[in-house]
Design a protein around this motif. Sequence first.
Motif, PDB file in Angstrom:
ATOM      1  N   LEU A 259      56.261  18.417  18.083  1.00  0.00           N
ATOM      2  CA  LEU A 259      55.447  19.086  17.905  1.00  0.00           C
ATOM      3  C   LEU A 259      54.309  17.753  16.751  1.00  0.00           C
ATOM      4  N   ASP A 260      53.428  18.061  16.712  1.00  0.00           N
ATOM      5  CA  ASP A 260      52.503  17.770  15.517  1.00  0.00           C
ATOM      6  C   ASP A 260      52.723  18.467  14.447  1.00  0.00           C
ATOM      7  N   ALA A 261      52.505  17.921  13.302  1.00  0.00           N
ATOM      8  CA  ALA A 261      53.352  18.488  11.758  1.00  0.00           C
ATOM      9  C   ALA A 261      52.960  17.960  10.840  1.00  0.00           C
ATOM     10  N   TRP A 262      52.421  19.722  10.154  1.00  0.00           N
ATOM     11  CA  TRP A 262      52.193  19.144   8.639  1.00  0.00           C
ATOM     12  C   TRP A 262      52.498  20.047   7.683  1.00  0.00           C
ATOM     13  N   THR A 263      51.883  20.500   6.436  1.00  0.00           N
ATOM     14  CA  THR A 263      52.395  20.953   5.885  1.00  0.00           C
ATOM     15  C   THR A 263      51.064  22.022   5.274  1.00  0.00           C
ATOM     16  N   VAL A 264      50.984  22.900   4.888  1.00  0.00           N
ATOM     17  CA  VAL A 264      49.743  23.437   3.922  1.00  0.00           C
ATOM     18  C   VAL A 264      50.742  24.303   3.051  1.00  0.00           C
ATOM     19  N   SER A 265      49.305  24.066   1.135  1.00  0.00           N
ATOM     20  CA  SER A 265      50.051  25.369   0.235  1.00  0.00           C
ATOM     21  C   SER A 265      49.196  25.735  -0.630  1.00  0.00           C
ATOM     22  N   ASP A 266      49.247  26.410  -1.438  1.00  0.00           N
ATOM     23  CA  ASP A 266      48.354  27.838  -1.590  1.00  0.00           C
ATOM     24  C   ASP A 266      48.804  27.842  -3.109  1.00  0.00           C
ATOM     25  N   ASP A 267      48.458  27.544  -4.213  1.00  0.00           N
ATOM     26  CA  ASP A 267      48.814  27.643  -5.881  1.00  0.00           C
ATOM     27  C   ASP A 267      48.841  29.403  -5.637  1.00  0.00           C
ATOM     28  N   ASP A 268      47.738  29.715  -5.854  1.00  0.00           N
ATOM     29  CA  ASP A 268      48.142  31.148  -5.925  1.00  0.00           C
ATOM     30  C   ASP A 268      48.628  31.942  -5.173  1.00  0.00           C
ATOM     31  N   TYR A 269      48.924  31.571  -4.150  1.00  0.00           N
ATOM     32  CA  TYR A 269      49.668  32.920  -3.334  1.00  0.00           C
ATOM     33  C   TYR A 269      51.691  31.995  -3.736  1.00  0.00           C
ATOM     34  N   GLY A 270      51.618  30.830  -4.043  1.00  0.00           N
ATOM     35  CA  GLY A 270      53.051  30.511  -5.036  1.00  0.00           C
ATOM     36  C   GLY A 270      53.827  29.924  -3.387  1.00  0.00           C
ATOM     37  N   ALA A 271      52.360  29.560  -2.226  1.00  0.00           N
ATOM     38  CA  ALA A 271      53.754  29.869  -0.991  1.00  0.00           C
ATOM     39  C   ALA A 271      53.135  28.550  -0.020  1.00  0.00           C
ATOM     40  N   THR A 272      53.814  27.713   0.425  1.00  0.00           N
ATOM     41  CA  THR A 272      54.234  26.213   1.436  1.00  0.00           C
ATOM     42  C   THR A 272      53.884  27.079   2.993  1.00  0.00           C
ATOM     43  N   VAL A 273      53.589  26.372   3.367  1.00  0.00           N
ATOM     44  CA  VAL A 273      53.511  26.780   5.522  1.00  0.00           C
ATOM     45  C   VAL A 273      53.435  26.282   6.017  1.00  0.00           C
ATOM     46  N   ALA A 274      54.419  25.724   6.639  1.00  0.00           N
ATOM     47  CA  ALA A 274      54.850  24.873   7.610  1.00  0.00           C
ATOM     48  C   ALA A 274      54.508  24.519   9.213  1.00  0.00           C
TER      49      ALA A 274
END
Length: 258
Positions: free
Chosen positions: A233-248
């Motif tokens: 898979l092509d892969a990367w992560t994103v994060s959001d400080d307001d949610y305090g969350a990370t998604v692969a």
Amino acid sequence: MSDLVARLRAAGCVFAEDEARLLVEAADSAASLETMVARRVAGEPLEHVLGFVDFHGLRLEVAPGVFVPRTRTGFLVDTAVSLAGSGPVVLDLCCGCGAVGAAVAAALPGCELHAADVDPAAVAVAGRNLAPYDGQVVVGDLFDPLPVSLRGRVTLLVANTPYVPTDAIALMPPEARDHEARAALDGGPDGLALLRRIAAAAPDWLAPGGHLLIEIASSQADAALTAYRAAGLDAWTVSDDDYGATVAIGRNPAIAAV
């Protein structure tokens, strides 16, 4: 009301005033209120006591023993919706009460929705939560119970897998550790056991250009991306400080047959 707030605060409920209001609204008698308060004071999650959770603008059913979706998982929903194309086919694995699938479907009217979980109690609840979206929910281990007709058609594969390392379960708040299913919390030695299994099988189920999205801890990003890339898979992560969350995120680079 002040006595109720004091009891909840003494039990360690940080938002005692808000909890007291919700309990009073949910109770249909003084006796039922007392029963609910006693359960909460004893440490049962508020959502299990109330029988519902407010998640991403939806009020969803939950039940004792079933994982309670966290607010931060709204970022998984938002990220999935942002990647949806036309005619999305959504698969919610490790669905629990069906919160992620329901929220995605609410944002994508008319999508085809499927969900699965290994816990029959969770699947029973998810079936009711996903019924308004014509969601099909099955019980079994990851992809095993899914219809063969879904293979190669999924455009959004979302999963809020358990990602707490086994040794860290003991450090979790008692209301989660003692009242939610162990299988919904324990992610194996490094928290990524389920993620690796899903990533390895995902290319067979994803449509060309389809996306896999799994919530992780930020410290797990490198290991998660390694697992995705090993699966092709092509892969990367994103994060959001307001949610305090990370998604692969993984994208199936396969090209549709001509």
